[in-house]
Design an enzyme around this catalytic site. Structure first.
Site: not given
Lengths: 561, 255
Positions: A331, A351
């Site tokens: 990740h 994000r």
């Protein structure tokens, strides 16, 4: 606690460039995404999968002879012998079951739970065995969301394209078709079970983007989407105690086949009383999850304590092939500070809400929503090659994830609401992520590959199904955000349905057998392997090595005492 | 400064790290400072079977009750999220005995009567606020119980949303409530009956069940790999709503 004075100085650099970066984004000038060719380049050079070290060939079993090499931590487990060392004793007890049921589901995370509920709805009696507590699984740790083309400007067609492109066009097309077709069905099912989706006041589902997707398709329940799915499914299972029997702290350690090779149950191990239980079932669904706790390439992980690849090992001994196990997902954003949170997941939703990865000079260097492998490789590149990482007091490197941008772009209070669990987690260390950025570095997150299945979760072994992270092919070499909470439900439900149909047709079994285990042990012996290690691992061993040296009479079998 | 190689989950201790004394179930152990309670217990030589789950603060397996040096206050935290301190006395609570209500969600209504039926003890709340103080997620537990007693499903569901069901509220409650269980019931009922249904989702499900997307997906499975890559590259990219509100794609053939 909180950031050190040195780090606080560096944060000022991020704050300084923030207004200009916000202005650019609002004018539609975000940092550009990489072309397919540029993606390949950064992956080959910086993604941990492409490192030649730490990888091995498989020397036994159905995948022997593959040209690919695999993470050595995983291969070492395949090269380990069964926990059932005195196998003759087990051959006697497997004839007398402690439990008999229609469907045995192994693993009580999201995939196992949706499979159990579906089998129940098709009239089957279910035993749900699990290593730790019911619901102890990576599902609870999934934060950002679940994909599904539910909006008018989107469709399963685009979900298919995003998924297969994100997987570098390696995914099994029929599995992708099943995934994207069932996605809205799954979301409606969860809604009907009372899941609290984030919604507009008129009931419209709120959606966000994820890395590598062209439409807003991520459905969430704050940043606790997996936790919410898990507690709803668990609650529903526990509303049906006469139909589903959960067996906690009782992981499966070996499958039982009949003399004709059909799967007919499993041997479970009660971690507390150290007893072995025999379960006879007409069909078995494996939903044991992935391998994060093997710490591939030495990486810290976002995964649950129990993520030790048990199911794939058992199925492999029974003859089920795996695929894409060479591809591991890191990740992009694991916590790099504070040290106590090392490797913990910072959801991709940060994000999608607008936060950018920023280097120590306050600059953007990557499109924030690349597919995960590309984003992770770009962050590693920025730290290692470009030397633009930020050092922590413990000597680690990281990149800023500029979370305060979220409130600026989407309104004050967004961080506290949409990222509530992260906000609480960092406040414990006196870091307010709505005001200060987080320091991140890629962390071991997901097993992209797994047991080969068809679009109904069926494996090559009659009566054995697999769902969730233990299976492989849906995501090819790289999974997109939100496709995992989706796949556990899609293939949990599909395997639950198919196993029920298989049972309902009437299955006849021969004598219960562990011959496949004996045969595998013999193969190991011939290859000179399996003398010193035991699998499934069941739990990782984090006990202190210095203490272990002094436990002079303690018997250790594998990693367990 | 030299950077360290990744080392799995192992704590990376600063060179200046000193040993502190913690009392695990009353027994003294020396562990390095800066570790979480969870890693400190492992450092002391224990291997967890109970009281350890996600190791990331979200599963509720590791609630720990502790007292710190020179402080009478009984504190609660998650072992995986709380840093061990010198002189800390601690015990982990592996399980909280409760009785979950068995109900059929299809047959329930989001009413006060439903709460009275399934969790009648909820109304025994004495408003002592011990539950709130015991919550490692800093949830206003007593407040959501007050909303439940008023029958306000919405407020109770929203206030309890970040519950990880560790059970500490119920363990500490002098009135013997099962806060986290009644909140679970409330949230499901709220999600099912109070939040408005997503109409667009219903329409999409109908389209899927009618087979609308079958030919489009079959087409994607049949095109050449070059054509598939081309279509991937040429996907129209939806902007964020703060960039372009009410965006509509140009190509609507595959919607």
């Amino acid at each position: 606690m909180g950031y050190t004075p040195e780090m606080k100085e560096l944060i000022k650099v991020v704050e300084k460039t923030r207004p200009e970066r916000i202005r650019k984004i609002k004018n539609g000038h975000s940092y550009p995404a990489l072309s397919l060719e540029a993606r390949t380049k950064v992956l080959e050079k910086f993604h941990p999968d492409y490192k030649p070290s730490g990888r091995k060939e498989i020397l036994v079993g159905p995948n022997k002879g593959d040209k690919k090499t695999y993470p050595e931590e995983f291969v070492d487990l395949l090269h380990s012998r069964s926990r059932l060392s005195n196998i003759e004793d087990f051959e006697k007890i497997i004839e007398k079951p402690d439990y008999e049921t229609d469907v045995l589901v192994i693993g009580a995370g999201g995939a196992g739970s949706s499979a159990a509920l579906t089998a129940m709805n098709h009239g089957q009696k279910v035993i749900l065995s699990t290593k730790l507590r019911q619901g102890d699984a990576n599902t609870v740790m999934a934060e950002g969301g679940i994909q599904g083309a539910t909006q008018e400007v989107d469709s399963p067609y685009y979900h298919y394209l995003d998924t297969i492109g994100g997987g570098h066009f390696t995914n099994d097309p029929k599995l992708v078709k099943a995934l994207v077709t069932d996605a809205p069905l799954v979301i409606e099912w969860l809604e009907s079970l009372g899941m609290m989706f984030d919604k507009e006041s008129d009931g419209r589902l709120k959606v966000l983007k994820g890395g590598g997707v062209c439409r807003r398709r991520m459905h969430s329940s704050a940043d606790m989407t997996g936790s919410e799915i898990m507690r709803v499914l668990r609650d529903e299972i526990n509303n049906n105690p006469d139909k589903i029997t959960p067996l906690e702290f009782s992981p499966a350690v070996e499958l039982i086949l009949d003399s004709a090779g059909k799967c007919m149950g499993a041997v479970l191990y009660n971690l507390e009383t150290k007893e072995y239980y025999v379960v006879h079932a007409k069909a078995v669904i494996l939903a044991t999850g992935g391998f994060g706790r093997l710490h591939i390439q030495g990486f810290a992980t976002t995964n649950h304590y129990g993520a030790t690849a048990d199911g794939i090992i058992m199925a492999y001994r029974a003859g089920a092939k795996h695929r894409f196990m060479y591809a591991t997902q890191y990740h992009p954003t694991g916590a790099a500070f504070p040290e106590q949170n090392i490797g913990l997941l910072i959801t991709e939703k940060t994000r999608t809400l607008g936060a950018e990865p920023i280097n120590k000079h306050g600059e953007e260097f990557v499109f924030p929503l690349e597919p995960r492998d590309v984003e992770a490789a770009s962050i590693i590149k920025e730290c290692i090659e470009n030397k633009n990482g930020i050092a922590t007091p413990a000597g680690r490197l990281g990149i800023w994830l500029d979370s305060p941008m979220v409130d600026i772009l989407r309104g004050p209070g967004t961080v506290e609401h949409a990222l509530e669990a992260k906000h609480i987690q960092f406040m414990r260390y006196n870091i307010d992520i709505s005001k200060e950025p987080m320091l991140i570095y890629p962390t071991l997150h997901y097993q992209n590959g797994g047991i080969e299945i068809d679009e109904w979760g069926a494996t090559s072994i009659p009566g054995l199904y697999a769902a969730g992270e233990v299976s492989g092919g849906i995501h090819g070499e790289n999974r997109l955000m939100g496709n995992s909470l989706l796949d556990i439900n899609v293939f949990g439900r599909r395997s639950g349905k198919k196993a029920s149909e298989y049972v309902s047709k009437g299955v006849k079994f021969g004598k219960p057998s562990l011959d496949h285990v004996k045969k595998y042990n013999a193969e190991l012996k011939e290859a000179g392997l399996g003398d010193d290690s035991i699998a499934p691992m069941l739990l990782p061993d984090y006990s202190n090595p210095k203490v272990r040296e002094k436990q002079l009479t303690a018997l250790k079998f594998g990693t367990l005492q | 400064m030299t950077t360290v190689k990744p080392s799995g989950d192992k704590p990376n201790l600063p060179p200046t790290s000193r040993l502190i004394e913690v009392f695990i179930m009353g027994k003294s152990y020396k562990v390095p400072e800066t570790l979480t309670i969870q890693k400190a217990i492992e450092w002391a030589g224990f291997q967890f079977i109970r009281s350890c789950g996600c190791r990331g603060g979200i599963c509720g397996a590791c609630p720990t009750i502790y007292r710190t040096k020179d402080d009478y206050k009984l504190k609660v935290g998650l072992a995986c999220q709380t840093v061990a301190e010198d002189g800390m006395y601690l015990v982990q609570l592996p399980f909280v005995p409760v009785q979950k209500a068995i109900y059929n969600i299809e047959e329930e209504k989001a009413t006060l009567a439903a709460i009275e039926k399934h969790y009648p003890e909820t109304f025994r709340c004495v408003q002592c606020n011990t539950c709130t103080k015991a919550c490692p997620m800093d949830i206003e537990v007593m407040q959501y119980i007050a909303e439940i007693i008023k029958g306000d499903y919405k407020k109770a569901a929203e206030l309890s949303h970040s519950c990880i069901m560790c059970g500490m509220c119920a363990a500490r409650c002098p009135a013997e409530l099962q806060q986290f269980n009644v909140a679970m019931f409330i949230r499901r009922m709220y999600g099912r009956y109070v939040l408005p249904k997503a109409e667009h989702l219903k329409n999409r499900v109908e389209d899927i069940e009618a087979g609308k997307y079958e030919p489009m997906l079959d087409e994607l499975q049949q095109v050449s790999s070059g054509e598939l890559v081309k279509r991937y590259k040429e996907r129209e990219w939806e902007p964020e709503p703060y960039e372009v509100p009410d965006w509509k794609p140009k190509d609507t053939k595959y919607l």
